[in-house]
Design a protein around this motif. Structure first.
Motif, PDB file in Angstrom:
ATOM      1  N   VAL A 253       0.835  -1.197   0.000  1.00  0.00           N
ATOM      2  CA  VAL A 253       0.000   0.000   0.000  1.00  0.00           C
ATOM      3  C   VAL A 253       0.874   1.253   0.000  1.00  0.00           C
ATOM      4  O   VAL A 253       0.564   2.243  -0.677  1.00  0.00           O
ATOM      5  N   ARG A 254       1.970   1.204   0.727  1.00  0.00           N
ATOM      6  CA  ARG A 254       2.872   2.360   0.762  1.00  0.00           C
ATOM      7  C   ARG A 254       3.404   2.663  -0.644  1.00  0.00           C
ATOM      8  O   ARG A 254       3.471   3.828  -1.057  1.00  0.00           O
ATOM      9  N   CYS A 255       3.768   1.636  -1.386  1.00  0.00           N
ATOM     10  CA  CYS A 255       4.278   1.841  -2.746  1.00  0.00           C
ATOM     11  C   CYS A 255       3.204   2.449  -3.649  1.00  0.00           C
ATOM     12  O   CYS A 255       3.499   3.325  -4.477  1.00  0.00           O
ATOM     13  N   LEU A 256       1.975   2.006  -3.499  1.00  0.00           N
ATOM     14  CA  LEU A 256       0.882   2.568  -4.288  1.00  0.00           C
ATOM     15  C   LEU A 256       0.674   4.041  -3.934  1.00  0.00           C
ATOM     16  O   LEU A 256       0.496   4.890  -4.816  1.00  0.00           O
ATOM     17  N   ARG A 257       0.746   4.340  -2.647  1.00  0.00           N
ATOM     18  CA  ARG A 257       0.521   5.715  -2.194  1.00  0.00           C
ATOM     19  C   ARG A 257       1.649   6.639  -2.659  1.00  0.00           C
ATOM     20  O   ARG A 257       1.408   7.800  -3.018  1.00  0.00           O
ATOM     21  N   GLU A 258       2.863   6.128  -2.672  1.00  0.00           N
ATOM     22  CA  GLU A 258       4.016   6.954  -3.046  1.00  0.00           C
ATOM     23  C   GLU A 258       4.070   7.258  -4.536  1.00  0.00           C
ATOM     24  O   GLU A 258       4.837   8.117  -4.959  1.00  0.00           O
TER      25      GLU A 258
ATOM     26  N   VAL B 177      -7.313   7.344  -2.402  1.00  0.00           N
ATOM     27  CA  VAL B 177      -8.071   6.307  -1.718  1.00  0.00           C
ATOM     28  C   VAL B 177      -9.510   6.232  -2.231  1.00  0.00           C
ATOM     29  O   VAL B 177     -10.225   5.257  -1.964  1.00  0.00           O
ATOM     30  N   ASP B 178      -9.966   7.236  -2.968  1.00  0.00           N
ATOM     31  CA  ASP B 178     -11.327   7.231  -3.490  1.00  0.00           C
ATOM     32  C   ASP B 178     -11.442   6.543  -4.849  1.00  0.00           C
ATOM     33  O   ASP B 178     -12.549   6.388  -5.370  1.00  0.00           O
ATOM     34  N   MET B 179     -10.325   6.129  -5.435  1.00  0.00           N
ATOM     35  CA  MET B 179     -10.383   5.434  -6.722  1.00  0.00           C
ATOM     36  C   MET B 179     -10.958   4.032  -6.548  1.00  0.00           C
ATOM     37  O   MET B 179     -10.789   3.406  -5.491  1.00  0.00           O
ATOM     38  N   PRO B 180     -11.647   3.513  -7.562  1.00  0.00           N
ATOM     39  CA  PRO B 180     -12.239   2.174  -7.448  1.00  0.00           C
ATOM     40  C   PRO B 180     -11.251   1.093  -7.024  1.00  0.00           C
ATOM     41  O   PRO B 180     -11.579   0.224  -6.218  1.00  0.00           O
ATOM     42  N   SER B 181     -10.041   1.138  -7.539  1.00  0.00           N
ATOM     43  CA  SER B 181      -9.055   0.105  -7.195  1.00  0.00           C
ATOM     44  C   SER B 181      -8.745   0.086  -5.705  1.00  0.00           C
ATOM     45  O   SER B 181      -8.588  -0.973  -5.099  1.00  0.00           O
ATOM     46  N   LEU B 182      -8.656   1.266  -5.094  1.00  0.00           N
ATOM     47  CA  LEU B 182      -8.268   1.368  -3.690  1.00  0.00           C
ATOM     48  C   LEU B 182      -9.437   1.165  -2.743  1.00  0.00           C
ATOM     49  O   LEU B 182      -9.270   1.259  -1.522  1.00  0.00           O
ATOM     50  N   ARG B 183     -10.608   0.889  -3.292  1.00  0.00           N
ATOM     51  CA  ARG B 183     -11.742   0.564  -2.426  1.00  0.00           C
ATOM     52  C   ARG B 183     -11.703  -0.897  -1.993  1.00  0.00           C
ATOM     53  O   ARG B 183     -12.524  -1.321  -1.179  1.00  0.00           O
ATOM     54  N   ALA B 184     -10.797  -1.669  -2.539  1.00  0.00           N
ATOM     55  CA  ALA B 184     -10.675  -3.071  -2.147  1.00  0.00           C
ATOM     56  C   ALA B 184     -10.408  -3.176  -0.652  1.00  0.00           C
ATOM     57  O   ALA B 184      -9.691  -2.363  -0.073  1.00  0.00           O
TER      58      ALA B 184
ATOM     59  N   TYR C 108      -7.055  -2.151   1.656  1.00  0.00           N
ATOM     60  CA  TYR C 108      -6.247  -1.079   1.071  1.00  0.00           C
ATOM     61  C   TYR C 108      -6.634   0.273   1.651  1.00  0.00           C
ATOM     62  O   TYR C 108      -5.758   1.075   2.013  1.00  0.00           O
ATOM     63  N   ARG C 109      -7.912   0.551   1.743  1.00  0.00           N
ATOM     64  CA  ARG C 109      -8.354   1.829   2.297  1.00  0.00           C
ATOM     65  C   ARG C 109      -7.887   1.987   3.742  1.00  0.00           C
ATOM     66  O   ARG C 109      -7.388   3.038   4.144  1.00  0.00           O
ATOM     67  N   GLN C 110      -8.018   0.927   4.545  1.00  0.00           N
ATOM     68  CA  GLN C 110      -7.671   1.009   5.964  1.00  0.00           C
ATOM     69  C   GLN C 110      -6.170   1.245   6.158  1.00  0.00           C
ATOM     70  O   GLN C 110      -5.762   2.064   6.991  1.00  0.00           O
ATOM     71  N   LEU C 111      -5.341   0.562   5.378  1.00  0.00           N
ATOM     72  CA  LEU C 111      -3.898   0.750   5.502  1.00  0.00           C
ATOM     73  C   LEU C 111      -3.471   2.104   4.923  1.00  0.00           C
ATOM     74  O   LEU C 111      -2.537   2.735   5.440  1.00  0.00           O
ATOM     75  N   TRP C 112      -4.136   2.551   3.895  1.00  0.00           N
ATOM     76  CA  TRP C 112      -3.864   3.883   3.333  1.00  0.00           C
ATOM     77  C   TRP C 112      -4.142   4.950   4.399  1.00  0.00           C
ATOM     78  O   TRP C 112      -3.356   5.876   4.597  1.00  0.00           O
ATOM     79  N   GLN C 113      -5.277   4.817   5.078  1.00  0.00           N
ATOM     80  CA  GLN C 113      -5.634   5.784   6.129  1.00  0.00           C
ATOM     81  C   GLN C 113      -4.637   5.723   7.284  1.00  0.00           C
ATOM     82  O   GLN C 113      -4.315   6.746   7.892  1.00  0.00           O
TER      83      GLN C 113
ATOM     84  N   GLY D 260      -1.868   8.699   8.837  1.00  0.00           N
ATOM     85  CA  GLY D 260      -1.816   9.083  10.239  1.00  0.00           C
ATOM     86  C   GLY D 260      -3.163   9.143  10.936  1.00  0.00           C
ATOM     87  O   GLY D 260      -3.264   9.689  12.039  1.00  0.00           O
ATOM     88  N   GLN D 261      -4.187   8.572  10.311  1.00  0.00           N
ATOM     89  CA  GLN D 261      -5.519   8.659  10.919  1.00  0.00           C
ATOM     90  C   GLN D 261      -5.672   7.741  12.126  1.00  0.00           C
ATOM     91  O   GLN D 261      -6.440   8.025  13.028  1.00  0.00           O
ATOM     92  N   PHE D 262      -4.928   6.621  12.135  1.00  0.00           N
ATOM     93  CA  PHE D 262      -4.946   5.706  13.280  1.00  0.00           C
ATOM     94  C   PHE D 262      -3.757   4.764  13.154  1.00  0.00           C
ATOM     95  O   PHE D 262      -3.087   4.715  12.115  1.00  0.00           O
TER      96      PHE D 262
END
Length: 310
Positions: free
Chosen positions: A223-228, A234-241, A244-249, A253-255
């Motif tokens: 997920v870090r590589c995708l984010r970088e 995180v709102d793209m269809p692919s990242l709704r899997a 992925y959303r939870q680790l992106w958040q 720094g959200q939690f």
């Protein structure tokens, strides 16, 4: 006679891939993936994509065909799958469609109705209402107008709630009625197997175990590589899997990571619940207990009853 096509459906973490590989090694079948996340390159660990050694034994069609920045739809899947099914039949083999994206299975089995294009102003208004009232409130509104669609959609699934309400306002007809009006006869003899554990607690335990195993395999770094990359959100269809959303958040720094794991496992359980609900309501498939000691033998016996043998 219509050529055969096998559906192997089931909730996430039910063991579909293992059974599919076993069937391919014993029958003249080829696998077509029915998974809205496995189509994306670079999303391997979190989607439980088969490893290279497994793919060498049993190649899967329709995985790694898109970049995560690209959208994918049920209509596009249907076109892709019909093409792959045709190629497999030309080779004298049997398509084995394996996965858990139930809308894709329905698109193949029942077709897709012609729905209106999105209208930006209407979509913006619905989004604004959701920001004030919350998506669960709009889900409640949908349930009053189209209870069948609402039962399939999670109260926090913003994209699908928005689209369903949009269809109702644009056409005056519910999504359920649209789908009922578009049920062409499938050109194949469809044989459906549904794989699910008889014990729901066992499935929940497997989901938690699998999520922690994914983390140990490097899911967070994936997920870090995708984010970088910088071109994904995180709102793209692919990242709704799921996951992925939870680790992106978490990376935003959200939690903390522990909370992200808890949320990811919770999302996995809700996905499995929705999948099982869909299977019970929509399909008359032959159910197999994924915890059965001779699962492959039972599946082969079911298929032999339909005339599908080595």
């Amino acid at each position: 006679m219509k050529p055969p096509v096998i559906f192997l459906m089931g909730p996430t973490a039910s063991g579909k891939t293992d059974l599919a590989v076993s069937l391919v090694e014993q029958l003249p079948c080829e696998i077509v993936s029915v998974d809205s996340a496995m189509v994306y390159r670079g999303m391997d660990i979190g989607t439980a994509k088969p490893e290279a050694a497994v793919l060498a034994r049993a190649p899967h069609r329709l995985i790694d065909i898109l970049d995560p920045s690209e959208p994918y739809s049920a209509a596009r899947f249907r076109d892709d799958a019909i093409r792959e099914i045709g190629e497999i039949h030309k080779q004298g083999r049997i398509p084995l469609l394996v996965g858990g994206t139930m809308l894709y299975f329905r698109a193949l089995q029942a077709g897709l109705s012609t729905l209106p294009s999105a209208e930006p102003e209407l979509r913006a208004r619905i989004t604004a209402e959701a920001q004030v009232q919350g998506w669960p409130a709009l889900h409640h509104r949908l349930a009053q107008q189209d209870p069948v669609s609402a039962a399939r959609i999670h109260p926090n699934d913003a994209q699908r709630i928005q689209r369903a309400l949009e269809i109702i306002e644009l056409t005056g007809t519910t999504p359920t009625d649209h789908y009922r009006q578009s049920r062409p006869e499938a050109p194949w003899a469809l044989h459906a197997l549904v794989l699910a554990p008889g014990d729901r607690d066992q499935l929940n335990a497997r989901l938690a175990e699998r999520f922690h195993r994914m983390l140990a395999q490097g899911f967070l770094n994936e997920v870090r590589c995708l984010r970088e990359r910088g071109d994904l959100s995180v709102d793209m269809p692919s990242l709704r899997a799921v996951g992925y959303r939870q680790l992106w958040q978490h990376l935003e720094g959200q939690f903390g990571l522990e909370e992200a794991a808890v949320r990811g496992i919770y999302a996995s359980r809700h996905l499995a619940k929705r999948q099982l609900t869909w299977l019970r309501r929509e399909q008359a498939g032959n159910w197999l207990d994924s915890l059965a000691p001779d699962l492959s033998g039972q599946a082969l016996a079911k298929l032999a009853g339909w005339g599908i043998t080595a």
